[in-house]
Design an enzyme around this catalytic site. Structure first.
Site, mmCIF file in Angstrom:
data_model
loop_
_atom_site.group_PDB
_atom_site.id
_atom_site.type_symbol
_atom_site.label_atom_id
_atom_site.label_comp_id
_atom_site.label_asym_id
_atom_site.label_seq_id
_atom_site.Cartn_x
_atom_site.Cartn_y
_atom_site.Cartn_z
ATOM 1 N N TYR A 28 49.119 56.875 50.080
ATOM 2 C CA TYR A 28 48.018 57.128 49.145
ATOM 3 C C TYR A 28 46.942 57.997 49.787
ATOM 4 O O TYR A 28 46.461 58.964 49.186
ATOM 5 C CB TYR A 28 47.424 55.791 48.692
ATOM 6 N N LYS A 32 45.707 61.752 48.619
ATOM 7 C CA LYS A 32 44.328 62.024 48.222
ATOM 8 C C LYS A 32 43.643 63.010 49.178
ATOM 9 O O LYS A 32 42.761 63.771 48.760
ATOM 10 C CB LYS A 32 43.539 60.715 48.136
#
Length: 273
Positions: A181, A185
């Site tokens: 993740y 990002k």
């Protein structure tokens, strides 16, 4: 007397119509069309509602949650706005391109793109599977590339457009158990800055918003100790709300963002200080 009443009623109706027109004109995004990916719930839904409240026609993207997307559209319409639920998988390059083509034909324009669609597959690095890594990158990062790639030529023809990508404090500072993740990002930030440089000469602004811990279904499911640990990291002493994020997106999509590009706005209560 009856004629006077009729004339007065006509005058009142005319004034009401005029007032409604004035209100629509005052809405900053009146006449604009916005596509918000992953808008069936959470931050995406709040962003869709906020854009619609400012007069934009909002295309509410979903992949698996059609019913939730229709609920978002229903709420937009109940508040006097305009919207449509559009289903496609942002990680599918061809499907993404086909849908954007159809939307351009139907609405004749697109002005605002909000890349919000994202998934999590949290795990410690030593236990993380290849699929857990690939799935998160495909939706969170490649999905943003896909929409930007297909929509950018229309923005270039229009010589205008706003692209707002949802990053995360995890992409700024990293987070244990979220290597996939955080990488996705952080990639969003690099993508944002690169695309901003490429499109700026045509008046297209590209920015990222990096939320911190936001009070959503996902954070509500966190163990109490984890929530307490997260709160201890926030200088403002509270989790953010979905409206905190939505208001920032609306600012960037409107006139406030006309001279801002290539930036990352951390809406995190001070976590990334």
């Amino acid at each position: 007397m009856e004629n006077n009443k009729t004339e007065n009623n006509s005058d009142n109706q005319g004034k009401n119509s005029s007032n409604e027109a004035d209100m629509n004109n005052k809405r900053e995004l009146a006449g604009r069309v916005a596509l918000v990916t992953g808008a069936s719930r959470g931050i995406g839904r709040a962003v869709a509602l906020a854009l619609a409240a400012e007069g934009a026609t909002v295309l509410v993207n979903y992949n698996g949650s059609r019913e939730s997307a229709l609920e978002t559209v229903s709420e937009i319409e109940k508040n006097g706005g305009s919207g449509e639920a559009v289903g496609f998988d942002v990680s599918d390059f061809e499907a993404c391109g086909k849908m954007i083509e159809e939307l351009i034909k139907k609405y004749s324009r697109l002005d605002i793109l909000v890349n919000n669609a994202g998934i999590t597959r949290d795990n410690l690095l030593m236990r993380m599977t290849e699929k857990e890594f690939d799935d998160v990158i495909a939706t969170n990062l490649k999905g943003a590339f896909n929409t930007i790639r297909h929509l950018s030529r229309y923005f270039l023809k229009q010589r205008s457009g706003k692209i707002i990508n949802l990053s995360s404090v995890s992409g700024v500072a990293g987070n244990a158990g979220q290597a996939n993740y955080s990488a996705s990002k952080a990639g969003i930030i690099g993508l944002t800055k690169s695309v901003a440089r490429e499109l700026a000469s045509r008046g297209i602004c590209v920015n990222a918003v990096a939320p911190g811990f936001v009070d959503t279904e996902m954070t509500q499911a966190m163990p109490e100790k984890a929530r307490e640990a997260a709160m201890a990291m926030i200088p403002l002493g509270r989790m953010g709300s979905v409206d905190d994020i939505a208001r920032t997106v609306v600012f960037l999509a409107g006139r406030g963002g006309d001279y801002i590009t290539g930036q990352v706005l951390c809406v995190d209560g001070g976590m990334a200080i």
